[in-house]
Design an enzyme around this catalytic site. Sequence first.
Site, PDB file in Angstrom:
ATOM      1  N   HIS A 195       0.969  -1.345   0.096  1.00  0.00           N
ATOM      2  CA  HIS A 195       0.863   0.043   0.081  1.00  0.00           C
ATOM      3  C   HIS A 195       0.886   1.265   0.024  1.00  0.00           C
ATOM      4  CE1 HIS A 195      -3.218  -2.632   1.395  1.00  0.00           C
ATOM      5  NE2 HIS A 195      -2.320  -3.494   2.078  1.00  0.00           N
TER       6      HIS A 195
ATOM      7  N   SER B 231      16.074  20.391 -17.319  1.00  0.00           N
ATOM      8  CA  SER B 231      14.196  20.638 -17.430  1.00  0.00           C
ATOM      9  C   SER B 231      14.919  22.240 -18.011  1.00  0.00           C
ATOM     10  CB  SER B 231      13.905  21.185 -16.067  1.00  0.00           C
ATOM     11  OG  SER B 231      12.920  22.548 -16.772  1.00  0.00           O
TER      12      SER B 231
ATOM     13  N   LYS C  50      17.427  20.315 -12.800  1.00  0.00           N
ATOM     14  CA  LYS C  50      16.239  19.183 -12.370  1.00  0.00           C
ATOM     15  C   LYS C  50      16.844  17.985 -13.047  1.00  0.00           C
ATOM     16  CE  LYS C  50      12.381  18.572 -11.495  1.00  0.00           C
ATOM     17  NZ  LYS C  50      11.374  18.765 -12.324  1.00  0.00           N
TER      18      LYS C  50
ATOM     19  N   GLU D   8       9.077   7.180 -17.172  1.00  0.00           N
ATOM     20  CA  GLU D   8       7.727   7.651 -17.336  1.00  0.00           C
ATOM     21  C   GLU D   8       7.799   7.191 -18.587  1.00  0.00           C
ATOM     22  OE1 GLU D   8       7.669  12.286 -15.536  1.00  0.00           O
ATOM     23  OE2 GLU D   8       9.711  11.747 -15.977  1.00  0.00           O
TER      24      GLU D   8
END
Length: 461
Positions: free
Chosen positions: A157, A278, A284, A291
Amino acid sequence: MFSPSRSGTFDGNVDDRVGKFTESIGFDQRLYEHDIAGSIAHANMLAKQGLLTPVEAGQITTTLATIRAEIHAGEFQFRSQLEDIHMNIEQALIDRLGDVGRKLHTGRSRNDQASTDLRLWIRAQIDLLDIQLASLQMAFVDFAERESTTVIPAYTHLQRAQPVLAAHYALAFCEKFDRDRERLLDCRRRVNRCGLGTAAVAGTSLPIDRVCVAKELIFVSLALNSIYASGDRDFVLEYVFCLSVIAIHLSNWAEDWIIWSTTEFNFISLPHEFCTGSSIMPQKINPDVLELIRGKTSRVIGNLQTLLVLVKGLPTAYNRDLQEDKPALFDAHDTVCSCLEMAIAMVQGARFNSDSISNNIEQGFLDATTMMEYLIKQGMPQRNAHYLIGQLVRLAMNENSTLAELSLSQLQALAPQIDESVYGVLGVKNAISAFQSVGSTATDQVAEQVRRWKQRLNTEN
Ligand code: ARG
């Protein structure tokens, strides 16, 4: 517009716009090798059966080999007005051999050709995919060896659950991808049947020898019933389902590592060659590859959906709708292969930040279950032990401490049967040592798994 599939029945030519609408050569040309292999086997069989002379069969097979070499070298001009790969190759043969070329299509149809080409193509891809999956497994085994002493929290969880060796986590993926390989091999058995000779739908009245063709193409058996086999795409559905499960496994892994690479977790350092920046925020380091693996999984699943819906409402046997199977099939396959390529490299290049992980590994009561099992070993019924440890966890939370930091008198106040020995199972390291069940994160169990996987994967090569 000229079209070789137009018989004398037609009154006039097909509308030019129809040609553009119905062509599949734009995407089915990648089947050329398999289409030609099928045609060569078919021509050899026709000669054996007396439907071609040996000289004619020789001319056809030699010319087909030349066409194959030309396509391979990028010297072949595909023509969209010839619709698909089958007719492009057949017409090239006719252009070069005249009437002899016109004999190749004896006793077959594009329906059985299309399904057989796909079977040959998928069979070849399964064998390549199996090698790629084995490389990924090996990358996870190497990762397990590199991280053999790192302890991480296992989450259920997405809440801290129990401590595990990082190696154990890596081997979980090794096993997942092993099931994927099994599934593919099982799928391969159903792919590996020859549909050639089922012709358009009913078979043929010509004396063909289907077994001979199947043997030459190294199929293990025939896709027998001509009505079923000429329009069968079950094996495509099954293959793309297998691809979808692989993609889901990759997506789950990518999700873990995306979370673990955040500042909040700081569990893992991703190889910078596989991260992007970025355009506005200079600090970043984004896990875009992970992803996209997660994102591209939706394409694969979408393709499975496309295929399931494509076949759902069809009347029995071949329908032209089936031509739409190929873009979905190819896209699912290409997507999974490119995700695997990225995954192998990233697993090889990533490192756990063991210092950062160990800094707060004692938080979250990862040893609570082991402590409960300690009480069970002392004879306490599980439900009672479960309740009692819950009370101790509450006490520790109030004290802002770990279970191991509670004093013996604090523990004994709630459970008099606890003695000094409890400290031998408290704390993450002790908890790991306490594990003993087969397949658990116990150190010797994990070491044995690593040994077994290495032996398995090395002997495969
Ligand atoms: N290109 C078609 C396909 O991919 C095969 C052609 C069969 N056409 C036909 N009119 N029977 O399914």
